[in-house]
Enzyme design. Structure first.
Site, short mmCIF file in Angstrom:
data_model
loop_
_atom_site.label_atom_id
_atom_site.label_comp_id
_atom_site.label_asym_id
_atom_site.label_seq_id
_atom_site.Cartn_x
_atom_site.Cartn_y
_atom_site.Cartn_z
CG ASN A 39 -2.24 -0.86 1.16
OD1 ASN A 39 -2.72 -0.94 -0.06
ND2 ASN A 39 -2.41 -1.57 2.25
CG PHE A 164 -3.32 -2.76 -4.58
CD1 PHE A 164 -2.39 -1.80 -5.44
CD2 PHE A 164 -2.52 -3.22 -3.16
CE1 PHE A 164 -1.40 -1.19 -4.88
CE2 PHE A 164 -1.49 -2.58 -2.92
CZ PHE A 164 -0.60 -1.52 -3.60
CG HIS A 238 -10.21 -5.28 0.58
ND1 HIS A 238 -11.13 -5.75 -0.39
CD2 HIS A 238 -10.02 -3.92 0.68
CE1 HIS A 238 -11.30 -4.63 -0.99
NE2 HIS A 238 -10.72 -3.82 -0.54
C1 BDR Z 1 -6.09 -5.17 -0.84
O1 BDR Z 1 -5.13 -3.75 -1.47
C2 BDR Z 1 -4.97 -3.12 -0.31
O2 BDR Z 1 -5.12 -1.97 -0.75
C3 BDR Z 1 -5.77 -3.61 0.67
O3 BDR Z 1 -5.00 -3.42 1.98
C4 BDR Z 1 -6.10 -4.98 0.61
O4 BDR Z 1 -4.87 -5.82 1.14
C5 BDR Z 1 -7.43 -4.99 -1.71
O5 BDR Z 1 -7.30 -4.90 -3.15
CA CA Z 2 -3.23 -5.20 2.45
#
Ligand code: BDR
Ligand code: CA
Length: 308
Positions: A39, A164, A238
């Protein structure tokens, strides 16, 4: 008996809540928290992990992991998690330091101690886990399963095709998905069923503790970015879904199918291709999460937060 887990995170608002739940639930024995770039850059995700541990009194060792993906250029999610990676709350000065050992070496040492007992729970890019598998393939003996947050059989969120965590390090994801280990993929199809609507936020606020107030602040910022970027009516937690699945596997329905991580650098780079009709002829290698029991999920999360 408690389930031994290692939580591999890139905090991240939802990672932070996943840490809080994993550290306090009586069914889990959290052996360590390993941190990866995702992130935000590693310096920031590490600082965030230490801040959360210090603030909540989580007495679990924290290990710094890889600061970039295995092969590709670095990608961060500042549009979702802000400049610090955990924008919103102000943390007091942290009293915590990372351990000297690297995350990869800790994962290796810990896995080698056990016989199919340890559950790895990655909630960020899979760089640390892939590297541990490459450096010491015998770690497989100690791993019971990998329950990861990442991927999607439907739409992606970082690109139209890719989620992501997988997009940040598709080659690492490929190594993990092809490892032969039991894998549960808790992807966006599932985690978008875990939106923290105002009623949920209110229940957390009602707890009235510093940790609950922290979660409310995290959800406020996360809700704001999810509205701005995705026009979602509430932010999905998530990473907490992966932890919840380890605590109570009856919360999530899964189906085992062949899953391929696309590593060709085109429009589908980082896509988790899920073969529900078994057209590829490949063996089913991944339990894909389909459906969440939302009521019981939130009860579990809120009851655990009450313990702080
Ligand atoms: C994932 O990407 C990150 O932004 C969140 O922490 C989660 O793990 C979701 O796509
Ligand atoms: Ca994450």
């Amino acid at each position: 008996m408690k389930t031994k887990i290692i939580l591999d995170v890139d905090p991240g608002h939802d990672d932070a809540v996943a840490m809080l739940v994993a550290a306090k639930h009586e069914k889990l024995d959290l052996r360590g928290i390993t941190v990866v770039a995702g992130n935000q850059v590693l310096e920031k995700t590490l600082r965030n992990a230490l801040n959360v541990c210090s603030f909540a009194g989580i007495d679990v060792p924290v290990y710094a992991g890889q600061d970039r993906p295995l092969f590709r250029d670095q990608v961060v999610a500042d549009d979702i998690h802000g400049e610090t990676g955990l924008d919103g709350p102000e943390f007091p000065e942290s009293t915590r330091q990372p351990e000297d050992k690297s995350a990869v070496d800790f994962i290796i040492e810990e896995c080698l101690k056990y016989d199919k007992e340890l559950v790895l729970v990655p909630t960020g890019p899979l760089t640390n886990i892939a590297l541990a598998l490459l450096k010491e393939p015998r770690i497989k003996q100690g791993i019971k399963e990998i329950v990861l947050m990442g991927g999607a059989y439907g739409l992606g969120n970082h690109t139209p095709s890719a989620e992501f965590n997988i997009f940040v390090d598709p080659e690492a994801a490929h190594i993990v998905f092809e490892s032969g280990l039991p894998i549960t993929m808790v992807g966006l199809d599932l985690t978008h069923q875990a939106k923290a609507y105002p009623e949920v936020v209110e229940r957390i606020a009602q707890i009235g503790s510093p940790v609950a107030d922290l979660v409310v602040e995290l959800l406020k910022f996360f809700g704001y970015t999810y509205k701005r970027v995705f026009n979602f009516d509430a932010p999905p937690l998530h990473d907490v879904c992966a932890v919840a699945h380890v605590i109570d596997p009856t919360l999530i329905k899964t189906q085992k199918v062949p899953v391929i991580v696309e590593t060709t650098r085109g429009a589908c780079y980082g896509r988790t291709v899920c073969d529900f009709y078994f057209r590829t002829g490949k063996p089913a290698n991944v339990d894909v999460a389909l459906e969440l029991d939302q009521e019981r999920f939130w009860d579990l999360v809120i009851d655990t937060l009450k313990k702080y």
